[in-house]
Design a protein around this motif. Structure first.
Motif, PDB file in Angstrom:
ATOM      1  N   ALA A   1      -0.344  16.958  37.868  1.00 11.76           N
ATOM      2  CA  ALA A   1       0.819  17.477  37.134  1.00 11.76           C
ATOM      3  C   ALA A   1       0.457  18.908  36.774  1.00 11.76           C
ATOM      4  O   ALA A   1      -0.720  19.271  36.763  1.00 11.76           O
ATOM      5  CB  ALA A   1       1.082  16.665  35.871  1.00 11.76           C
TER       6      ALA A   1
ATOM      7  N   ASP B   1       1.030  20.428  33.838  1.00 11.06           N
ATOM      8  CA  ASP B   1       0.877  20.745  32.408  1.00 11.06           C
ATOM      9  C   ASP B   1      -0.508  21.175  31.932  1.00 11.06           C
ATOM     10  O   ASP B   1      -0.597  22.094  31.125  1.00 11.06           O
ATOM     11  CB  ASP B   1       1.477  19.641  31.519  1.00 11.06           C
TER      12      ASP B   1
ATOM     13  N   TYR C   1      -0.915   2.230  31.675  1.00 10.84           N
ATOM     14  CA  TYR C   1      -1.696   3.213  30.913  1.00 10.84           C
ATOM     15  C   TYR C   1      -1.523   2.924  29.420  1.00 10.84           C
ATOM     16  O   TYR C   1      -0.472   3.153  28.854  1.00 10.84           O
ATOM     17  CB  TYR C   1      -1.223   4.626  31.247  1.00 10.84           C
TER      18      TYR C   1
HETATM   19  C1  PBG Z   1       0.215  14.818  31.805  1.00 14.46           C
HETATM   20  C2  PBG Z   1      -0.187  13.535  31.195  1.00 14.46           C
HETATM   21  C3  PBG Z   1       0.069  13.096  29.878  1.00 14.46           C
HETATM   22  C4  PBG Z   1      -0.648  11.904  29.714  1.00 14.46           C
HETATM   23  C5  PBG Z   1      -1.303  11.633  30.915  1.00 14.46           C
HETATM   24  N1  PBG Z   1      -0.990  12.646  31.833  1.00 14.46           N
HETATM   25  C6  PBG Z   1       0.837  13.733  28.791  1.00 14.46           C
HETATM   26  C7  PBG Z   1       2.243  14.062  28.948  1.00 14.46           C
HETATM   27  O1  PBG Z   1       2.932  13.631  29.872  1.00 14.46           O
HETATM   28  O2  PBG Z   1       2.714  14.818  28.113  1.00 14.46           O
HETATM   29  C8  PBG Z   1      -0.729  11.114  28.445  1.00 14.46           C
HETATM   30  C9  PBG Z   1      -1.853  10.143  28.326  1.00 14.46           C
HETATM   31  C10 PBG Z   1      -2.129   9.631  26.957  1.00 14.46           C
HETATM   32  O3  PBG Z   1      -1.365   9.837  25.997  1.00 14.46           O
HETATM   33  O4  PBG Z   1      -3.167   8.972  26.805  1.00 14.46           O
HETATM   34  N2  PBG Z   1       1.133  14.823  32.802  1.00 14.46           N
END
Ligand code: PBG
Length: 323
Positions: free
Chosen positions: A119, A121, A270
């Motif tokens: 991703a 981010d 997850y």
């Molecule tokens: C980024 C991503 C996120 C998480 C995993 N990959 C955060 C989001 O989408 O803002 C969150 C994992 C967690 O809260 O443990 N794409």
């Protein structure tokens, strides 16, 4: 009264014999936050017991986890602000520390299963999973970046690519680029039903990756929807995903169950940062028992139908269940 269900619960051996769901460290995937620094071991306030590991010391941490029986890991990069830009270009630079860690871990521990996050981010000045233009998160221009990132990770030796960005069509796009470049054995575990959830807060603190403006509701799913999760699952299967993931886990057990009952691919879940943080906060106040509650949480995710569980509890669970 002929039927007395309590007879099957009368002592431990019987209870174990009739147990429908099993939970083992083999099912758990441990998330690790890695940094570009040497020797770093920094605490994350909202994730007690979880650290950001420097790119050298993370190797020692993996070694300790392996000794506890953990075989699967997912890596997240903590990218310095100076390396971020609007196009996440650091994510596919060949000298990037995340790729270096992947390569080192796979050469030191060839038997572990190593998963990545795909991703924009963590690498993006906007903190969004796709490219941002005038406040809009663009789908199609994000795909080549996600594919370049995936290819770089495959070249570094990753076993399983984990697209977490929720752009449309990315699984197929990534699959094609991997195959064209000779990486047809690199797996894709798609975050197929990833919700726009409030439970990601501690993770965004760990990575300093919160969106700079707006929210993620135009790409992550509405927590109200379940049929839409099935639609996403079917699309990702058509596009070549090997495994599907539901995220978060505990508030979405019905989604895990529905997908599991309707597809033949393994479904994973997850158990996200906020779910971990909530239990720790309650334990700190003396309101809940850590081991028992954690075990019940993980068991419920397995009972819903998840095969693997990405969870920050993995190491503690392994420690509690040392034989
Ligand atoms: C980024 C991503 C996120 C998480 C995993 N990959 C955060 C989001 O989408 O803002 C969150 C994992 C967690 O809260 O443990 N794409």
């Amino acid at each position: 009264m002929y039927a007395r269900p309590r007879r099957n619960r009368k002592y431990d051996a019987i209870r174990k014999m009739v147990q429908e769901t099993h939970l083992h460290v083999d099912h758990l995937i441990y998330p690790l936050f890695v940094t570009n620094n040497l020797g770093e071991e920094s605490r994350i306030d909202a994730l007690p017991g979880i650290y950001r590991w420097g790119k050298d010391v993370v190797i020692k941490e993996v070694e300790r986890c392996i000794a506890l029986g953990i075989k699967s890991f997912v890596l997240f990069p903590v990218v310095p602000e100076a390396f971020k830009d609007g196009k996440a270009s650091y994510s596919f630079q060949s000298d990037n520390f995340y790729l270096e860690v992947i390569a080192t871990l796979k050469s030191e521990f060839p038997d572990i299963s190593l998963m990545s996050d795909v991703a924009l981010d963590p690498y993006s000045t906007d903190g969004h999973d796709g490219v941002v233009e005038n406040g809009e998160i663009l789908n199609d221009p994000s795909l080549p970046i996600l594919a370049d990132m995936s290819l770089a990770q495959a070249q570094a030796g990753i076993d399983i690519i984990g697209p977490s960005d929720m752009m449309d069509g990315r699984v197929g796009y990534i699959r094609e680029v991997l195959d064209e470049n000779g990486y047809s054995n690199t797996s894709i575990m798609s975050y197929c039903a990833k919700y726009a959830s409030a439970f990601y807060g501690p993770f965004r603190e760990a990575l300093d990756s919160a969106p700079k403006s707006g929210d993620k509701k135009t790409y992550q799913m509405d927590p109200a929807n379940k049929k839409e999760a099935l639609r996403e699952a079917f699309l990702d299967i058509e596009e070549g995903a090997d495994m599907l993931m539901v995220k978060p886990a505990l508030s979405y057990l019905d989604v895990i169950q529905t997908i599991d009952e309707n597809v033949t691919l393994p479904v994973t879940a997850y158990n996200v940062s906020g779910e971990y943080a909530m239990l720790h906060a309650a334990v700190e106040k003396g309101w809940l028992d850590y081991e028992a509650t954690m075990t019940e949480m993980l068991l419920s995710i397995r009972r819903a139908g998840a095969k693997g569980i990405l969870t920050y509890f993995a190491k503690d669970f392994a420690q509690f269940n040392q034989s």
